[in-house]
Design an enzyme around this catalytic site. Structure first.
Site, mmCIF file in Angstrom:
data_model
loop_
_atom_site.group_PDB
_atom_site.id
_atom_site.type_symbol
_atom_site.label_atom_id
_atom_site.label_comp_id
_atom_site.label_asym_id
_atom_site.label_seq_id
_atom_site.Cartn_x
_atom_site.Cartn_y
_atom_site.Cartn_z
ATOM 1 N N ASN A 9 6.061 -0.107 -1.396
ATOM 2 C CA ASN A 9 5.566 -1.357 -0.809
ATOM 3 C C ASN A 9 5.341 -2.308 -1.977
ATOM 4 O OD1 ASN A 9 4.224 -3.421 0.480
ATOM 5 N ND2 ASN A 9 2.311 -2.276 0.768
ATOM 6 N N LYS A 11 4.695 -5.370 -1.980
ATOM 7 C CA LYS A 11 3.707 -6.439 -1.708
ATOM 8 C C LYS A 11 4.275 -7.793 -2.168
ATOM 9 C CE LYS A 11 0.099 -3.021 -2.201
ATOM 10 N NZ LYS A 11 -1.332 -2.778 -2.288
ATOM 11 N N HIS A 97 -0.708 -2.883 7.531
ATOM 12 C CA HIS A 97 -1.291 -2.616 6.210
ATOM 13 C C HIS A 97 -2.696 -3.206 6.163
ATOM 14 C CE1 HIS A 97 -1.935 -2.601 1.919
ATOM 15 N NE2 HIS A 97 -0.956 -1.724 1.837
ATOM 16 N N GLU A 99 -4.233 -4.770 3.980
ATOM 17 C CA GLU A 99 -4.311 -6.138 3.433
ATOM 18 C C GLU A 99 -3.989 -7.165 4.509
ATOM 19 O OE1 GLU A 99 -1.709 -5.440 0.097
ATOM 20 O OE2 GLU A 99 -3.219 -4.130 -0.794
ATOM 21 N N GLU A 169 -3.746 5.381 4.806
ATOM 22 C CA GLU A 169 -4.091 4.724 3.546
ATOM 23 C C GLU A 169 -5.580 4.387 3.529
ATOM 24 O OE1 GLU A 169 -0.329 2.874 1.699
ATOM 25 O OE2 GLU A 169 -1.340 1.342 2.865
ATOM 26 N N GLY A 175 -4.871 0.540 -4.605
ATOM 27 C CA GLY A 175 -4.884 -0.311 -5.792
ATOM 28 C C GLY A 175 -6.127 -0.152 -6.651
ATOM 29 N N SER A 215 -3.178 4.696 -4.467
ATOM 30 C CA SER A 215 -3.132 5.103 -5.872
ATOM 31 C C SER A 215 -2.343 6.394 -6.097
ATOM 32 C CB SER A 215 -4.553 5.220 -6.439
ATOM 33 O OG SER A 215 -5.210 3.963 -6.334
HETATM 34 C C1 PEP Z 1 -0.384 0.282 -0.604
HETATM 35 O O1 PEP Z 1 -0.872 -0.841 -0.702
HETATM 36 O O2 PEP Z 1 0.333 0.566 0.370
HETATM 37 C C2 PEP Z 1 -0.726 1.236 -1.653
HETATM 38 C C3 PEP Z 1 -0.682 2.502 -1.372
HETATM 39 O O3 PEP Z 1 -1.061 0.697 -2.883
HETATM 40 P P1 PEP Z 1 -1.344 1.509 -4.252
HETATM 41 O O4 PEP Z 1 -0.317 2.611 -4.334
HETATM 42 O O5 PEP Z 1 -1.170 0.484 -5.323
HETATM 43 O O6 PEP Z 1 -2.735 2.038 -4.140
#
Ligand code: PEP
Length: 252
Positions: A9, A11, A97, A99, A169, A175, A215
């Site tokens: 992803n 983003k 997601h 976000e 998630e 992040g 992460s």
């Molecule tokens: C995401 O935003 O889908 C995600 C898993 O981000 P990160 O791997 O950077 O934590």
């Protein structure tokens, strides 16, 4: 048998030329991988879809958009419909997601509309769910996840369900560098699979791909992916460098 998937992803990162370079690097690395044990997908900004599709076409890497509109077409300035996404050659769309839920007020009801439009247009959906730190700490996380999944997805038929991939998630792990432990993730993945079994039966639940996101990196992916109900990852930060992303792709 369910598929393992590692999906990136990106983003709101990379310009189109940078994205094309990254897609080329991933595509070439995946093509050279002799014993690939998962499907690989890259989730890219709308502006990149057509150009990245041209890079990936005919190869092994799938393409996802990061969102689509909850309306079919018409006077929605700045929106991008599921039909538009599908017309670029993308096979997947990431929906829900955290976000998007948090910064763009996407509700379970809106996501239900997006899911329907995505499926009508032949797209597979990577549907994200997950709890905040507060919800984890006050113990309501299973209720939150259950509502996210049931309110946006449980109107689907069993046939439609075959086009759904779930991504768990935990928001507190996205992040932040703070990964859920493999046991914490496994507990929620097993809970989600049980939820799906209650609605669609054991066979469909066993066939459902459930990804972990938050992460995830080459160093922790092997332990996460070794868990029985973790079928791969949705990868944010580590999907922006081909070598890191490939370190996760090869973690099975
Ligand atoms: C995401 O935003 O889908 C995600 C898993 O981000 P990160 O791997 O950077 O934590």
């Amino acid at each position: 048998m369910r598929k393992n998937i590692v999906a990136g992803n990106w983003k709101m990162n990379t310009t189109v030329p940078e994205g094309v370079e990254l897609a080329k690097a991933v595509n070439e690395a995946v093509a050279q991988e002799q014993s690939l044990k998962c499907d690989v997908v890259v989730g890219v900004p709308f502006t990149h879809l057509t150009a990245v599709n041209a890079v990936l076409e005919g190869g092994k890497v799938g393409l996802a958009a990061e969102n689509c509109a909850n309306h079919k077409s018409g006077a929605y300035t700045g929106e991008v419909s599921a039909a538009m996404v599908a017309s670029t050659g993308a096979q997947y769309v990431i929906l829900g997601h955290s976000e998007r839920r948090e910064y763009y007020n996407e509700t379970n009801e809106m996501l239900k509309e997006k899911v329907d439009l995505a499926l009508e247009n032949g797209l597979k959906v990577i549907f994200c769910c997950g709890e905040s730190l507060e919800q984890r700490e006050n113990g309501s996380f299973k209720e939150v996840i259950s509502a996210e999944i049931s309110e946006s997805l449980f109107h689907l038929t069993a046939e439609q369900w075959a086009s759904i991939v779930i991504a768990y998630e935990p928001i507190w792990a996205i992040g932040t560098g703070k990964t859920a432990t493999s046991d914490q993730a496994q507990e929620v993945h097993a809970f989600i699979r049980e939820l799906v079994a209650t609605k669609y039966g054991e066979q469909l639940a066993q066939d459902t791909t459930i990804l972990y996101g938050g992460s995830c990196k080459p160093s922790n992916a092997p332990e996460l992916f070794a868990k029985p109900d973790i079928d791969g990852g949705l990868i944010g930060g580590a999907s922006l460098k081909a070598a890191d992303f490939m370190g996760i792709v090869t973690a099975f």
